[in-house]
Design an enzyme around this catalytic site. Structure first.
Site, PDB file in Angstrom:
ATOM      1  N   GLY A 275       0.839  -1.188   0.000  1.00  0.00           N
ATOM      2  CA  GLY A 275       0.000   0.000   0.000  1.00  0.00           C
ATOM      3  C   GLY A 275       0.871   1.233   0.000  1.00  0.00           C
TER       4      GLY A 275
ATOM      5  N   ASP B 176     -12.321   5.756   3.464  1.00  0.00           N
ATOM      6  CA  ASP B 176     -11.845   4.916   2.354  1.00  0.00           C
ATOM      7  C   ASP B 176     -12.506   3.537   2.384  1.00  0.00           C
ATOM      8  OD1 ASP B 176     -10.397   4.582   0.018  1.00  0.00           O
ATOM      9  OD2 ASP B 176      -8.625   3.803   1.037  1.00  0.00           O
TER      10      ASP B 176
END
Length: 233
Positions: free
Chosen positions: A13, A134
């Protein structure tokens, strides 16, 4: 940290990498397993924020559980490590993709069951004064028949009934296809942000497709601000 052994990379990520790690005990033939999210200590702020949030949510249902954090030196680099529970079923994104491959969409009963669980997790998060910012299938983990919210690195702190306003257009914080119009028009991030993202996720579970067509970032921003998403009948 010396007791844990990182075996292989599960993913990556913006913060760094996720490893599959095991810890052996001399008193047992069984080993503990856990994903460990790792980041260079110089850019570990997102993981440290996530650890802070997960500590306040420990024990709550439908939120991934936090096992702790530790510092290590990996290949000479000071590293921040965050340990969470292992999701044997992968992510909700994986579940949706596998449903499409099998030519079988999720039933309304399944979607309703999963949506209820996600709402439960969101409720606990909001009660603690946080907005996830998110929520999307890739950030929802699957444990047998239970879904849990994960990846809180982009979360924002908000007060009761208050919202976070950047004051800048096109300053959305999360993943664009799941962002509400007000986050793009005014940089407005409130608890309603997560509900919009959940709606996009629910529609994706129903259809196997995102609510917006694939297009350029600029075109997608315009559609979110000016058009209605494609919601199935």
């Amino acid at each position: 940290m010396d007791q844990w052994m990182k075996l292989f990379v599960l993913g990556a990520g913006s913060y760094g990498k996720v490893y599959y790690a095991v810890k052996f005990h001399s008193s047992s033939i069984f080993a503990e397993v856990a994903p460990v999210k790792c980041s260079d200590i110089s850019r570990s702020s997102l993981l440290e924020l996530e650890a802070q949030i997960l500590t306040t949510l420990k024990g709550f249902p439908n939120v991934v559980q936090f096992f702790g954090a530790a510092l290590s030196v990996d290949n000479g680099i000071p590293t921040y490590n965050l340990f969470v529970e292992y999701a044997c079923g992968g992510s909700l994104h994986d579940l949706i993709i596998n449903s499409k491959k099998g030519m079988m969409k999720m039933s309304e009963l399944e979607v309703g069951f999963y949506t209820y669980q996600l709402l439960n997790g969101i409720l606990h998060l909001h009660k603690k004064g946080w907005v996830h910012c998110d929520i999307k299938p890739a950030n929802v983990l699957v444990f047998d028949n239970e879904l849990k919210l994960a990846d809180f690195g982009l979360s924002l702190r908000v007060g009761d009934g208050m919202a976070y306003m950047t004051g800048r257009a096109l300053s959305n914080r999360g993943t664009l296809p799941y962002a509400p119009p007000e986050s793009l028009t005014h940089g407005f991030h409130s608890k309603a942000y997560d509900i919009w993202s959940l709606g996009c996720t629910m529609a994706e579970m129903m259809t196997g497709h995102r609510v917006w067509i694939d297009c350029s970032t600029k075109d997608l921003q315009w559609m979110i601000m000016n058009e209605d998403p494609m919601i199935p009948d």
